[in-house]
Design a protein around this motif. Structure first.
Motif, PDB file in Angstrom:
ATOM      1  N   THR A  81       0.862  -1.274   0.045  1.00  0.00           N
ATOM      2  CA  THR A  81       0.019  -0.008  -0.058  1.00  0.00           C
ATOM      3  C   THR A  81       0.925   1.422   0.049  1.00  0.00           C
ATOM      4  O   THR A  81       0.605   2.269  -0.612  1.00  0.00           O
ATOM      5  CB  THR A  81      -0.938  -0.198   1.031  1.00  0.00           C
ATOM      6  N   ALA A  82       1.936   1.144   0.866  1.00  0.00           N
ATOM      7  CA  ALA A  82       2.896   2.223   0.771  1.00  0.00           C
ATOM      8  C   ALA A  82       3.307   2.653  -0.509  1.00  0.00           C
ATOM      9  O   ALA A  82       3.875   3.550  -0.919  1.00  0.00           O
ATOM     10  CB  ALA A  82       3.878   2.106   1.751  1.00  0.00           C
ATOM     11  N   LEU A  83       3.879   1.429  -1.177  1.00  0.00           N
ATOM     12  CA  LEU A  83       4.532   1.879  -2.589  1.00  0.00           C
ATOM     13  C   LEU A  83       3.471   2.437  -3.640  1.00  0.00           C
ATOM     14  O   LEU A  83       3.798   3.508  -4.211  1.00  0.00           O
ATOM     15  CB  LEU A  83       4.557   0.322  -3.176  1.00  0.00           C
ATOM     16  N   VAL A  84       2.041   2.037  -3.676  1.00  0.00           N
ATOM     17  CA  VAL A  84       1.102   2.867  -4.207  1.00  0.00           C
ATOM     18  C   VAL A  84       0.823   4.164  -3.909  1.00  0.00           C
ATOM     19  O   VAL A  84       0.647   5.069  -4.798  1.00  0.00           O
ATOM     20  CB  VAL A  84      -0.211   1.720  -4.333  1.00  0.00           C
ATOM     21  N   ALA A  85       0.936   4.412  -2.666  1.00  0.00           N
ATOM     22  CA  ALA A  85       0.736   5.549  -2.016  1.00  0.00           C
ATOM     23  C   ALA A  85       1.734   6.759  -2.365  1.00  0.00           C
ATOM     24  O   ALA A  85       1.704   7.860  -3.033  1.00  0.00           O
ATOM     25  CB  ALA A  85       0.557   5.802  -0.465  1.00  0.00           C
ATOM     26  N   GLY A  86       2.843   6.096  -2.324  1.00  0.00           N
ATOM     27  CA  GLY A  86       4.167   6.885  -2.860  1.00  0.00           C
ATOM     28  C   GLY A  86       4.163   7.045  -4.242  1.00  0.00           C
ATOM     29  O   GLY A  86       4.170   8.519  -4.648  1.00  0.00           O
ATOM     30  N   ALA A  87       3.691   6.323  -5.334  1.00  0.00           N
ATOM     31  CA  ALA A  87       3.535   6.711  -6.531  1.00  0.00           C
ATOM     32  C   ALA A  87       2.644   7.790  -6.953  1.00  0.00           C
ATOM     33  O   ALA A  87       2.797   8.441  -7.502  1.00  0.00           O
ATOM     34  CB  ALA A  87       3.192   5.343  -7.333  1.00  0.00           C
ATOM     35  N   ALA A  88       1.440   7.523  -6.082  1.00  0.00           N
ATOM     36  CA  ALA A  88       0.208   8.642  -6.280  1.00  0.00           C
ATOM     37  C   ALA A  88       0.495   9.808  -5.981  1.00  0.00           C
ATOM     38  O   ALA A  88       0.222  10.939  -6.599  1.00  0.00           O
ATOM     39  CB  ALA A  88      -0.852   7.987  -5.524  1.00  0.00           C
ATOM     40  N   LEU A  89       1.400  10.041  -4.848  1.00  0.00           N
ATOM     41  CA  LEU A  89       1.707  11.183  -4.241  1.00  0.00           C
ATOM     42  C   LEU A  89       2.554  11.929  -5.021  1.00  0.00           C
ATOM     43  O   LEU A  89       2.424  13.175  -5.556  1.00  0.00           O
ATOM     44  CB  LEU A  89       2.372  10.878  -3.011  1.00  0.00           C
ATOM     45  N   ALA A  90       3.402  11.128  -5.607  1.00  0.00           N
ATOM     46  CA  ALA A  90       4.592  11.783  -6.761  1.00  0.00           C
ATOM     47  C   ALA A  90       3.826  12.147  -8.131  1.00  0.00           C
ATOM     48  O   ALA A  90       4.009  13.246  -8.318  1.00  0.00           O
ATOM     49  CB  ALA A  90       5.652  10.742  -7.107  1.00  0.00           C
ATOM     50  N   ALA A  91       3.120  11.275  -8.719  1.00  0.00           N
ATOM     51  CA  ALA A  91       2.333  11.626  -9.873  1.00  0.00           C
ATOM     52  C   ALA A  91       1.260  13.034  -9.540  1.00  0.00           C
ATOM     53  O   ALA A  91       1.255  13.976 -10.553  1.00  0.00           O
ATOM     54  CB  ALA A  91       1.371  10.387  -9.911  1.00  0.00           C
ATOM     55  N   LEU A  92       0.831  13.024  -8.365  1.00  0.00           N
ATOM     56  CA  LEU A  92      -0.113  14.190  -7.968  1.00  0.00           C
ATOM     57  C   LEU A  92       0.923  15.525  -7.864  1.00  0.00           C
ATOM     58  O   LEU A  92       0.519  16.547  -8.551  1.00  0.00           O
ATOM     59  CB  LEU A  92      -0.820  13.928  -6.867  1.00  0.00           C
ATOM     60  N   THR A  93       1.879  15.262  -7.342  1.00  0.00           N
ATOM     61  CA  THR A  93       2.825  16.446  -7.203  1.00  0.00           C
ATOM     62  C   THR A  93       3.229  16.735  -8.835  1.00  0.00           C
ATOM     63  O   THR A  93       3.333  18.123  -8.893  1.00  0.00           O
ATOM     64  CB  THR A  93       4.118  15.843  -6.588  1.00  0.00           C
ATOM     65  N   VAL A  94       3.630  15.965  -9.748  1.00  0.00           N
ATOM     66  CA  VAL A  94       4.210  16.170 -10.943  1.00  0.00           C
ATOM     67  C   VAL A  94       2.900  17.018 -11.560  1.00  0.00           C
ATOM     68  O   VAL A  94       3.156  18.118 -12.333  1.00  0.00           O
ATOM     69  CB  VAL A  94       4.280  14.837 -11.628  1.00  0.00           C
ATOM     70  N   ARG A  95       1.661  16.700 -11.419  1.00  0.00           N
ATOM     71  CA  ARG A  95       0.604  17.257 -11.924  1.00  0.00           C
ATOM     72  C   ARG A  95       0.288  18.896 -11.380  1.00  0.00           C
ATOM     73  O   ARG A  95       0.091  19.671 -12.321  1.00  0.00           O
ATOM     74  CB  ARG A  95      -0.642  16.361 -11.814  1.00  0.00           C
ATOM     75  N   LEU A  96       0.555  18.974 -10.012  1.00  0.00           N
ATOM     76  CA  LEU A  96       0.173  20.228  -9.470  1.00  0.00           C
ATOM     77  C   LEU A  96       1.443  21.178  -9.406  1.00  0.00           C
ATOM     78  O   LEU A  96       1.306  22.473  -9.641  1.00  0.00           O
ATOM     79  CB  LEU A  96      -0.405  19.994  -7.966  1.00  0.00           C
ATOM     80  N   TRP A  97       2.537  20.466  -9.320  1.00  0.00           N
ATOM     81  CA  TRP A  97       3.831  21.187  -9.020  1.00  0.00           C
ATOM     82  C   TRP A  97       4.881  20.638  -9.951  1.00  0.00           C
ATOM     83  O   TRP A  97       5.758  19.857  -9.163  1.00  0.00           O
ATOM     84  CB  TRP A  97       4.051  21.374  -7.616  1.00  0.00           C
ATOM     85  N   PRO A  98       4.974  20.702 -11.158  1.00  0.00           N
ATOM     86  CA  PRO A  98       6.013  19.977 -12.119  1.00  0.00           C
ATOM     87  C   PRO A  98       7.308  19.959 -11.569  1.00  0.00           C
ATOM     88  O   PRO A  98       8.068  19.088 -11.514  1.00  0.00           O
ATOM     89  CB  PRO A  98       5.867  20.473 -13.344  1.00  0.00           C
ATOM     90  N   GLU A  99       7.886  21.150 -11.043  1.00  0.00           N
ATOM     91  CA  GLU A  99       9.118  21.428 -10.723  1.00  0.00           C
ATOM     92  C   GLU A  99       9.553  20.530  -9.503  1.00  0.00           C
ATOM     93  O   GLU A  99      10.776  20.353  -9.240  1.00  0.00           O
ATOM     94  CB  GLU A  99       9.613  22.664 -10.344  1.00  0.00           C
ATOM     95  N   GLY A 100       8.310  20.112  -8.560  1.00  0.00           N
ATOM     96  CA  GLY A 100       8.816  19.499  -7.426  1.00  0.00           C
ATOM     97  C   GLY A 100       8.563  18.001  -7.489  1.00  0.00           C
ATOM     98  O   GLY A 100       8.423  17.230  -6.435  1.00  0.00           O
ATOM     99  N   GLY A 101       8.272  17.358  -8.717  1.00  0.00           N
ATOM    100  CA  GLY A 101       8.073  16.078  -9.021  1.00  0.00           C
ATOM    101  C   GLY A 101       8.899  15.233  -8.254  1.00  0.00           C
ATOM    102  O   GLY A 101       8.670  14.200  -7.817  1.00  0.00           O
TER     103      GLY A 101
END
Length: 228
Positions: A165-185
């Motif tokens: 679950t942590a693996l999936v959550a980390g991936a989701a958080l990174a993808a969301l960050t890329v979408r909302l704040w690309p420089e901080g991906g």
């Protein structure tokens, strides 16, 4: 396994998911830590399928990951408190990648390969930090589902599912960050690795020395074959 150690492993699992999601989305359809997937992509590329130009990135990821593993194996085994030292090395590599991406998102092939080298090295080091897998989970998932299917659920299988679950959550958080704040991906993986390092350091030298962290998957953690 102590609760604090489990927290650290959950954070590393999330960091692995974040690093792979960032690299796949931003660097170019390859993985930083999932070498099985990269080998499949390499085979498809050799047959003329898949995204154009992916082969150099796949080879870079494979070589970088291998160098990270080899370096951690050679250097880490000779250091006192090697687990926090290796975690620090991972943090430095991920932070360097995050800084480079934030300063100037990679646009050229050379930029992307350089960033991939840093991320691949970091995931290779992480693969040697602990004997419990935190960046390759096929064997873990296979064992967990197999025990569930035959009604052999164990007391610590909830913890095993938590790492997935942590693996999936980390991936989701990174993808969301890329979408909302690309420089901080790339910062998500670095921040999670920093948190894991802080947990490790706060545990004290006694416990850190008790686990050699030799990178060999333990059968009792659901990955008897060490499958990636």
């Amino acid at each position: 396994m102590r609760g604090r150690e489990r927290v650290g492993l959950l954070l590393l699992s999330a960091a692995s998911g974040a690093a792979d999601a960032f690299v796949f989305v931003c660097v170019g359809q390859v993985f930083a830590g999932v070498m099985t997937g990269n080998l499949v992509l390499l085979g498809a590329s050799a047959a003329g399928a898949g995204e154009e130009g992916v082969a150099p990135r796949v080879v870079t990821a494979l070589v970088s990951y291998g160098c990270g593993v080899a370096g951690a194996a050679l250097v880490g085994e000779r250091m006192w408190r090697r687990v926090p030292v290796m975690l620090l090395a991972e943090v430095v590599l991920l932070a360097a990648g995050a800084g480079l991406w934030a300063a100037r998102p990679a646009v050229s092939d050379a930029d992307r390969l350089g960033l991939l080298v840093l991320m691949g090295l970091a995931m290779g080091v992480q693969g040697r930090v602990r004997s419990t897998p935190t960046n390759y989970f096929t064997g873990t998932l296979t064992s967990l589902v197999g025990r569930l299917a035959v009604g052999a659920w164990r007391g610590d299988d909830g913890w095993t599912a938590g790492r997935l679950t942590a693996l999936v959550a980390g991936a989701a958080l990174a993808a969301l960050t890329v979408r909302l704040w690309p420089e901080g991906g790339a910062m998500v993986a670095a921040a999670l690795a920093v948190a894991a390092l802080l947990v490790e350091v706060s545990a004290g030298p006694g416990r850190a020395a008790a686990d050699p962290g030799n990178g060999k998957p333990r059968p009792d953690r659901g990955n008897p074959a060490g499958a990636a």
